[in-house]
Design an enzyme around this catalytic site. Structure first.
Site, mmCIF file in Angstrom:
data_model
loop_
_atom_site.group_PDB
_atom_site.id
_atom_site.type_symbol
_atom_site.label_atom_id
_atom_site.label_comp_id
_atom_site.label_asym_id
_atom_site.label_seq_id
_atom_site.Cartn_x
_atom_site.Cartn_y
_atom_site.Cartn_z
ATOM 1 C CB CYS A 138 -0.845 -0.011 1.269
ATOM 2 S SG CYS A 138 0.211 -0.050 2.728
ATOM 3 C CG HIS A 149 -1.523 -4.422 15.709
ATOM 4 N ND1 HIS A 149 -1.052 -3.232 15.208
ATOM 5 C CD2 HIS A 149 -1.378 -5.323 14.717
ATOM 6 C CE1 HIS A 149 -0.662 -3.407 13.955
ATOM 7 N NE2 HIS A 149 -0.852 -4.667 13.636
ATOM 8 C CB CYS A 203 -6.193 2.137 5.898
ATOM 9 S SG CYS A 203 -5.298 2.235 4.378
ATOM 10 C CB SER A 239 3.449 -5.401 4.960
ATOM 11 O OG SER A 239 2.708 -6.499 5.439
ATOM 12 C CB THR A 252 -5.243 1.634 9.621
ATOM 13 O OG1 THR A 252 -4.153 0.788 10.018
ATOM 14 C CG2 THR A 252 -4.980 3.057 10.061
ATOM 15 C CG HIS A 254 2.410 -1.147 12.379
ATOM 16 N ND1 HIS A 254 3.379 -1.990 11.918
ATOM 17 C CD2 HIS A 254 1.260 -1.574 11.852
ATOM 18 C CE1 HIS A 254 2.817 -2.906 11.153
ATOM 19 N NE2 HIS A 254 1.540 -2.676 11.090
ATOM 20 C CB SER A 259 1.021 -8.980 8.203
ATOM 21 O OG SER A 259 0.015 -8.282 7.514
ATOM 22 C CD GLU A 311 -3.043 1.188 13.133
ATOM 23 O OE1 GLU A 311 -2.708 0.501 12.153
ATOM 24 O OE2 GLU A 311 -4.173 1.710 13.247
ATOM 25 C CB CYS A 325 1.136 4.755 7.391
ATOM 26 S SG CYS A 325 -0.122 5.057 6.148
HETATM 27 S S1 SF4 Z 1 -2.585 -0.373 5.178
HETATM 28 FE FE1 SF4 Z 1 -1.579 0.662 6.894
HETATM 29 S S2 SF4 Z 1 0.420 1.313 6.121
HETATM 30 FE FE2 SF4 Z 1 -0.873 0.825 4.354
HETATM 31 S S3 SF4 Z 1 -1.741 2.804 3.701
HETATM 32 FE FE3 SF4 Z 1 -3.204 1.783 5.081
HETATM 33 S S4 SF4 Z 1 -2.723 2.560 7.113
HETATM 34 FE FE4 SF4 Z 1 -0.995 3.016 5.794
#
Ligand code: SF4
Length: 280
Positions: free
Chosen positions: A13, A124, A189, A261, A161, A74, A217, A126, A96
């Protein structure tokens, strides 16, 4: 002959690409030692590759004193970041921007007097990095846990996220009766929800699904769960070397998806290896 399809949205991402570019640039400068605070991203293969090139993950800023330190995607707790800025020659913030949004939302809600609820997985990184931004915040990982949140006049919700929308909806449903005022900031996200929708779409048509990404992950594990719900023959792998020929026996459509990731090179390696195994 089997058809191999990659989900229309899969793999690295924006936040991960950005972090990888930052670490590549820092390593290429060769201006002293470069470290990451914890694993830069939740992909052990990428982290091992970085270590081979001299970029190691340290457990605390104290281990990187005088060097360059990258803060992971994170996020980092404010105290730890302050310590890094005090001790390290250079601090590069690879958090991020979407994770930063979670921190900011949590902080704003706490400042405005809301009891903050972080929907996500306790422990976690984050979530752990979000909590210090909102003193007194509680983590809720299920509707059942939401029922145990003490009543409050004003309650504010932020979300990890990578959480599932369904989880957010379930938790919010429970919290509705526990506060006079409930404010929800949806910080899921879009990369995550896009990956999830594309994985589900492909898994409905596939006979076998391969999900690529670190086992630690959270977003990859979530993709594997979503995929397995539609396609029971789902396998979560970290790399092409884990693929087994017998998984694909008699398969017509083989689907591939990958966590946020997972770099494109790993997806390509898996696609190639499946092609070799099935003779496609
Ligand atoms: S998945 Fe996580 S690292 Fe990737 S853009 Fe979304 S918030 Fe950012």
């Amino acid at each position: 002959m089997a058809e191999i399809r990659v989900a229309r949205e899969a793999g690295a991402c924006y936040g991960v690409e950005r972090a990888l570019q930052m670490v590549e640039a820092a390593a290429a400068e060769r201006a002293g030692a470069v470290h990451t605070l914890g694993p830069l991203i939740h992909n052990p293969r990428v982290v091992a590759d970085l270590a081979e090139r001299g970029v190691d993950a340290v457990g605390s800023p104290d281990e990187a004193a005088g060097d360059t330190l990258l803060l992971r995607t994170h996020g980092t707790a404010p105290e730890e970041e302050a310590r890094a800025r005090e001790l390290c020659a250079r601090v590069l913030d690879a958090t991020c921007p979407f994770v930063k949004k979670v921190h900011l939302a949590a902080r704003r809600l706490a400042d405005e007097g809301y009891q903050v609820v972080v929907v996500g997985e306790a422990g976690h990184p984050e979530v752990e990095a979000t909590l210090p931004h909102a003193p007194g915040a509680v983590v809720v990982g299920s509707a059942e846990q939401a029922r145990a949140v003490p009543r409050a006049r004003r309650m504010g919700v932020v979300v990890q996220t990578t959480a599932r929308r369904e989880l957010l909806a379930e938790v919010v449903g429970e919290l509705l009766g526990r506060a006079e005022e409930l404010r929800v900031v949806n910080t899921i996200c879009e990369a995550t929800s896009g990956h999830q929708a594309a994985a589900e779409e492909l898994a409905r048509e596939a006979d076998v699904m391969i999900v690529i990404g670190g086992r630690i992950s959270a977003n990859t594990t979530r993709l594997a769960e979503i995929s397995a719900a539609c396609c029971p023959a789902t396998h979560h792998v970290e790399g092409a070397d884990e693929l087994r020929a017998d998984w694909f026996a008699g398969a017509g459509v083989i689907g591939i998806t990958a966590g946020a990731s997972t770099p494109a090179s790993q997806i390509e390696a898996v696609r190639e290896r499946i092609g070799e195994l099935v003779g496609a």
